[in-house]
Design an enzyme around this catalytic site. Sequence first.
Site, PDB file in Angstrom:
ATOM      1  N   MET A  59       0.843  -1.260   0.025  1.00  0.00           N
ATOM      2  CA  MET A  59       0.064  -0.053  -0.163  1.00  0.00           C
ATOM      3  C   MET A  59       0.941   1.301   0.035  1.00  0.00           C
ATOM      4  O   MET A  59       2.223   1.180   0.440  1.00  0.00           O
ATOM      5  CB  MET A  59      -0.835   0.073   1.227  1.00  0.00           C
ATOM      6  CG  MET A  59      -1.748  -1.296   1.579  1.00  0.00           C
ATOM      7  SD  MET A  59      -2.870  -1.634  -0.053  1.00  0.00           S
ATOM      8  CE  MET A  59      -4.447  -0.497   0.631  1.00  0.00           C
ATOM      9  N   CYS A  60       0.543   2.383  -0.351  1.00  0.00           N
ATOM     10  CA  CYS A  60       1.153   3.690  -0.623  1.00  0.00           C
ATOM     11  C   CYS A  60       0.383   4.759   0.243  1.00  0.00           C
ATOM     12  O   CYS A  60      -0.708   4.555   0.868  1.00  0.00           O
ATOM     13  CB  CYS A  60       1.391   3.664  -1.879  1.00  0.00           C
ATOM     14  SG  CYS A  60       1.821   2.508  -3.132  1.00  0.00           S
ATOM     15  N   GLN A  61       0.792   5.884   0.048  1.00  0.00           N
ATOM     16  CA  GLN A  61       0.129   7.249   0.470  1.00  0.00           C
ATOM     17  C   GLN A  61       0.009   8.111  -0.404  1.00  0.00           C
ATOM     18  O   GLN A  61       0.956   8.354  -1.281  1.00  0.00           O
ATOM     19  CB  GLN A  61       1.230   7.659   1.614  1.00  0.00           C
ATOM     20  CG  GLN A  61       1.202   6.745   2.900  1.00  0.00           C
ATOM     21  CD  GLN A  61       0.506   7.356   4.216  1.00  0.00           C
ATOM     22  OE1 GLN A  61       0.173   8.479   4.191  1.00  0.00           O
ATOM     23  NE2 GLN A  61       0.230   6.542   5.122  1.00  0.00           N
TER      24      GLN A  61
END
Lengths: 280, 280
Positions: free
Chosen positions: B1-3
Amino acid sequence: MCQLLSMNCNSTASIQFSFTGFSERGGHTSDHVDGWGIAFYEPTGSRLFIDDKPAYESPLARFVKGYEIKSKTVVAHIRKATQGEVGLANCHPFQREWLGQTWFFANNGDLRNYYPELSGPYFPIGSTDSERAFCYLMQVLSRAFKDCVRPPAWTEVAEVLFEAIAPITRHGNFNFTLTNGDALFVHCSSSLYEVNRQHPFPKARLVDVDVEMDLSAVNGTNDRMVVVATEPLTVDEPWTALQTGELRVYVGGELAHARVNPAVERFLVPTVSMRTQAKP
Amino acid sequence: MCQLLSMNCNSTASIQFSFTGFSERGGHTSDHVDGWGIAFYEPTGSRLFIDDKPAYESPLARFVKGYEIKSKTVVAHIRKATQGEVGLANCHPFQREWLGQTWFFANNGDLRNYYPELSGPYFPIGSTDSERAFCYLMQVLSRAFKDCVRPPAWTEVAEVLFEAIAPITRHGNFNFTLTNGDALFVHCSSSLYEVNRQHPFPKARLVDVDVEMDLSAVNGTNDRMVVVATEPLTVDEPWTALQTGELRVYVGGELAHARVNPAVERFLVPTVSMRTQAKP
């Protein structure tokens, strides 16, 4: 008119030395003050740095000169605007994706009244003759290989490019560098010089700034590279001129193909600003 | 997952304050260490900075934080790889040209077994599910407006996007930001927060680092902006959560459109690494 710098290597190398001399032309040893750009193909992908400030005093150019980026292929450009205002959208190199590869294009020339029929998938973002020519070349390539889902071999690309270039050159000088990172395609109308570097590497002194570098200190015995620029960047290396109408392809740090179109003319540098020319 | 981090303004503004807190998540306050990127739409064109080093210790991120770039729209991303190796080609935002505009896309999510039928003109350069989804969305748009030579209105784009997003969300969480610089399209599957800033601007303190800024000192009374992020970036501003299945469009620094698709599911964050999943 503008200035071009490109490099193609058999392994990754740093462009720092050449770019240091080259960027002096962006406001110090030459008046190419209307922006600059440099594109790198690094081992895990490509990236582009552009700025609309003069390369000589751009904070981003200072960062790039001090940040050692090793890459196999580099395309750099400093701009002196002939067509299109000064701004980021008109800074070279321009980039487009074709068949899963990033293509970069930089141009030195001045194509008068050049408004090719563009019907997609590539349209210009800025307002330069250069980006119109780039979109046109990519349109020609994407149509010539319209059934491909993988990039064709550079030999096939070179053949299509050779035919597509000639009509464009009737509008003016068209010196360019075009690459997908693997093959470096270079066309000369009026001014391009090439130098080959390999073991034993010499010491070289820049033309534009008092910097000398022992190239053997930064390259291994198996490294091989070719550097192409609008004018020679060093005083003590054997730079050779490309011919008018010549398309060269460099692969793995050496010349892989050269073909001259004798129909291509070299134009005298225009004495009036092309900014005033009317759009059709 | 990322931001994700995005900003859309009615005039140009600096992202420095928000990006300072955001980039802490790239290796300091969070383990998003697999690269980062930030795209700016400045008054004369767009540009992108990417790096495959952690944002927290990247020399290029330090340069960007210290270099005041004023822009109307910004898209930033820090990566924690789920699919695709660490490398420049897999750093968000991704970019493509469509009808003479640069589109940037950044994604936080994990689309399992997502291999859409891509037949051009957009193909992925890297190996992420995110870039495949981006190419698919751009393919859908370019076909829906295939007779256009000028970009359609954002209202028309939003309609096509709304329909195209739903089938993708069946593969997993699909939080994204997509923009051509004028309109900022944002979709939420699992986590996105919005904050509006306008006169009177407050003092705000970052969540991730002990920095407080008087936002009235860097913005004029007529400035208006919206900031969207995966998690709130400041402690003392009224961040509001987007709904699952919600597509929002921001234009001129404010919400212009919002529509929720109740069929979109929010997936639980997977407990096994998606790196091991087989390609079809």
